[in-house]
Design a protein around this motif. Sequence first.
Motif, mmCIF file in Angstrom:
data_model
loop_
_atom_site.group_PDB
_atom_site.id
_atom_site.type_symbol
_atom_site.label_atom_id
_atom_site.label_comp_id
_atom_site.label_asym_id
_atom_site.label_seq_id
_atom_site.Cartn_x
_atom_site.Cartn_y
_atom_site.Cartn_z
ATOM 1 N N UNK A 119 -139.665 56.770 -85.527
ATOM 2 C CA UNK A 119 -139.293 58.176 -85.714
ATOM 3 C C UNK A 119 -140.272 59.136 -85.035
ATOM 4 N N UNK A 120 -141.599 59.000 -85.214
ATOM 5 C CA UNK A 120 -142.507 59.939 -84.534
ATOM 6 C C UNK A 120 -142.384 59.913 -83.007
ATOM 7 N N UNK A 121 -142.257 58.726 -82.436
ATOM 8 C CA UNK A 121 -142.111 58.632 -80.975
ATOM 9 C C UNK A 121 -140.763 59.181 -80.508
ATOM 10 N N UNK A 170 -140.457 62.242 -78.002
ATOM 11 C CA UNK A 170 -139.707 62.055 -76.748
ATOM 12 C C UNK A 170 -138.610 63.101 -76.632
ATOM 13 N N UNK A 171 -137.919 63.360 -77.718
ATOM 14 C CA UNK A 171 -136.838 64.350 -77.721
ATOM 15 C C UNK A 171 -137.396 65.753 -77.449
ATOM 16 N N UNK A 182 -145.065 52.996 -78.851
ATOM 17 C CA UNK A 182 -146.395 52.793 -79.435
ATOM 18 C C UNK A 182 -146.660 51.362 -79.897
ATOM 19 N N UNK A 183 -145.628 50.528 -79.944
ATOM 20 C CA UNK A 183 -145.811 49.134 -80.325
ATOM 21 C C UNK A 183 -145.885 48.872 -81.819
ATOM 22 N N UNK A 184 -145.693 49.899 -82.634
ATOM 23 C CA UNK A 184 -145.747 49.736 -84.086
ATOM 24 C C UNK A 184 -144.422 49.187 -84.616
ATOM 25 N N UNK A 185 -144.467 48.349 -85.655
ATOM 26 C CA UNK A 185 -143.221 47.885 -86.273
ATOM 27 C C UNK A 185 -142.534 49.044 -86.999
ATOM 28 N N UNK A 186 -141.225 49.066 -86.939
ATOM 29 C CA UNK A 186 -140.437 50.106 -87.611
ATOM 30 C C UNK A 186 -139.052 49.550 -87.888
ATOM 31 N N UNK A 187 -138.203 50.333 -88.514
ATOM 32 C CA UNK A 187 -136.812 49.912 -88.721
ATOM 33 C C UNK A 187 -135.898 51.034 -88.258
#
Length: 95
Positions: free
Chosen positions: A85-87, A91-92, A66-71
């Motif tokens: 986490x949501x993606x 996907x899983x 999605x291109x969002x920043x995350x850690x």
Amino acid sequence: MAFQDRSLTCVDCGQQFTFTAGEQEFYAQKGFMNEPKRCKGCKAVRKGGGGHGGPRQEYEVVCSACGQPTSVPFKPILDKPVFCKPCFVAKRAGG
């Protein structure tokens, strides 16, 4: 053999901790030859920070979906996709 609680000194922080009779029996059953050198808190920190040892290392990334920043709690590999986490959950679930 009868085990009794023993007081030991942590090699990292210098605090006293108890090597319980149950722990001594477990060590004997497993064939461990050395008694513990660190208290539970210092042992957790030495193992990588999970649990009582404090926060784990987080790495800032951009989600490949999605291109969002995350850690993420692992060091990303350059040619592998990394997901927020949501993606990751989507996907899983999608297979």
